[in-house]
Enzyme design. Structure first.
Site, PDB file in Angstrom:
ATOM      1  N   ASP A   1     -52.786   1.411  32.158  1.00  0.00           N
ATOM      2  CA  ASP A   1     -53.994   1.223  32.978  1.00  0.00           C
ATOM      3  C   ASP A   1     -54.961   2.365  32.693  1.00  0.00           C
ATOM      4  O   ASP A   1     -54.531   3.525  32.634  1.00  0.00           O
ATOM      5  CB  ASP A   1     -53.599   1.260  34.465  1.00  0.00           C
ATOM      6  CG  ASP A   1     -54.438   0.329  35.321  1.00  0.00           C
ATOM      7  OD1 ASP A   1     -55.590   0.061  34.951  1.00  0.00           O
ATOM      8  OD2 ASP A   1     -53.943  -0.109  36.371  1.00  0.00           O
TER       9      ASP A   1
ATOM     10  N   HIS B   1     -63.832   1.750  30.595  1.00  0.00           N
ATOM     11  CA  HIS B   1     -63.038   1.710  31.838  1.00  0.00           C
ATOM     12  C   HIS B   1     -61.546   1.534  31.585  1.00  0.00           C
ATOM     13  O   HIS B   1     -60.759   1.615  32.516  1.00  0.00           O
ATOM     14  CB  HIS B   1     -63.550   0.588  32.744  1.00  0.00           C
ATOM     15  CG  HIS B   1     -64.882   0.915  33.360  1.00  0.00           C
ATOM     16  ND1 HIS B   1     -65.004   1.453  34.616  1.00  0.00           N
ATOM     17  CD2 HIS B   1     -66.145   0.827  32.866  1.00  0.00           C
ATOM     18  CE1 HIS B   1     -66.280   1.670  34.888  1.00  0.00           C
ATOM     19  NE2 HIS B   1     -66.996   1.296  33.841  1.00  0.00           N
TER      20      HIS B   1
END
Ligand code: ADQ
Length: 413
Positions: free
Chosen positions: A322, A115
């Protein structure tokens, strides 16, 4: 499995009769729990994989707890499964599980999904246990990443730190091929769009706008984390107020921050820094009855969150790094009115997909200020064009499609 009463809003009772899937307890001793979660996952792997090298605390890191916890997870998954079941393991906490499961079920289909970003070999190579991690992951059949470049970095790490052959998107591991794929995650678009147009949410939007004195609203929504670029964002907003005397009467920033990893020092330090910056900005630029930064340090309900998305003229999603960033997706899903502007960091995985956003380098405070200014002043026709492009992409990346595609890739191995 034993029944455990739910203590707070984000815990569930196990067994959970109201869910349409089964949950199992994985029992870890308290010191192993801390060592696995805080010591290795949060203090080593999280900064390492985001490329925050000075923040990595390898020194006395409790590696044996990480190994022990992964063994417990693998054993629990194995004991609950039958032959023919497909395993799909999520994230950096469980990177040894694919290999451990493979020894228990040599023929099983095993997938793993990352992720967060995957860094180049020079950064990954800092890890004393780099070979063990790579061996653990190569127990899978399919390794998924948000971006092709993260998958590419992973293959470069395998080439650098192991002797296995790497081809275009596969690794020859013993007698098996391990596929690496780019599988960008999304959000449940239909459910969230329905929420965005709920009349209760509409009333809350009106209330927020009135409370803010009809100023133009800029919104930040983040888990409190040093990867999210919150101090840099506050600095850019402060610059906007400093450079333009009329700005304090015209704009307000709402920063919503959900507490996270409060036991890790880097997070406590960051919280202090943000508190101080918000205090300084408000001290300097507030007028009686009008405060420039509204700072909410708590979890919001989904309804309240979506009301904020609908009320915001500009969403600032400016992480320093991110994996994807789902706040960017949620903002676009909420804007069924094709209004609003997304200012997005070029270092969020989402920037590679969401073409309607205004992209910024969050380290460059001056240009971030200009981007905010441009977003606030943008003509309705350009906003509409950009938001439509954004929304089309967010719909394409729907999370249900992500899950279906991944499972298909896994079943095709
Ligand atoms: P996170 O780092 O948690 O996820 P992100 O993708 O932005 O980051 O998701 C955050 C979620 O928390 C969003 O759904 C948002 O709505 C919610 N949230 C944030 N602040 C909130 C608040 N105050 N109240 C309520 N909800 C709040 C990791 C990776 C990301 C990757 C995801 C999914 O770090 O890069 O996008 O996994 O793969």
């Amino acid at each position: 499995m034993s029944a455990k009463p739910a203590k707070d809003f984000d815990s569930v009772t196990v067994p959970a009769p109201n869910l349409d899937y089964d949950l199992a307890h994985v029992s870890l001793r308290r010191p192993d729990q801390r060592g696995f979660y805080e010591g290795i996952s949060n203090a080593v792997l999280w900064p390492l994989l985001h490329g925050f090298e000075p923040t990595i605390q390898v020194g006395e890191a409790p590696w044996s707890s990480y190994v022990g916890a992964n063994e417990e997870f693998a054993e629990t998954a194995h004991s609950m499964s039958s032959s023919g079941d497909v395993f799909w393991i999520q994230d950096y906490h469980l990177m040894l599980v694919p290999g451990l499961l493979r020894t228990k079920r040599p023929k099983a289909r095993i997938g793993w999904f990352c992720h967060i970003p995957w860094p180049p070999p020079d950064t990954f190579g800092i890890l004393p246990w780099r070979e063990e991690i790579l061996e653990g992951l190569l127990g899978a059949d399919v390794l998924g990443f948000h971006l092709p470049e993260y998958a590419e970095h992973f293959r470069q790490c395998v080439e650098r730190f192991t002797a296995y052959d790497v081809t275009r998107d596969e690794i020859q591991y013993q007698s098996r091929k391990v596929r690496t794929i780019a599988a960008p995650i999304g959000i449940p678009v239909d459910e969230l769009q329905a929420l965005a147009i709920d009349p209760d949410v509409g009333r809350e939007v009106e209330r927020i706008r009135q409370m803010m004195g009809n100023r133009q609203l800029i919104l930040g929504v983040d888990r409190l984390d040093y990867t999210k670029g919150i101090p840099e964002r506050l600095a850019a907003f402060e610059r906007l107020l400093r450079k333009d005397k009329s700005a304090r009467a015209r704009y307000a920033l709402i920063q919503v921050m959900v507490p996270s990893r409060t036991d890790v020092k880097a997070y406590a330090d960051l919280k202090e820094e943000i508190d101080r910056m918000v205090g300084d900005i408000n001290g300097r630029y507030a007028d009686t009855g009008r405060v420039p930064v509204h700072y909410l340090y708590r979890n919001l309900s989904q309804r309240a969150l979506f009301a904020h998305y609908r009320a915001a003229d500009v969403a600032l999603v400016t992480p320093l790094r991110d994996g994807m960033n789902l706040v960017a997706h949620e903002y676009a899903a909420a804007r069924t009115d094709d209004d609003g502007v997304l200012v997005l960091s070029e270092f969020a995985g989402a920037a590679k997909y969401l073409k309607g956003a205004v992209l910024v380098n969050p380290y460059d405070v001056e240009s971030t200020t200009s981007a905010i200014h441009r977003a606030l002043a943008m003509k309705r026709s350009e906003k509409k064009k950009r938001m439509r492009a954004l929304r089309a992409e967010v719909m394409r990346l729907d999370v249900h499609r992500w899950a279906d595609d991944y499972v298909k890739a896994l079943e095709g191995t």
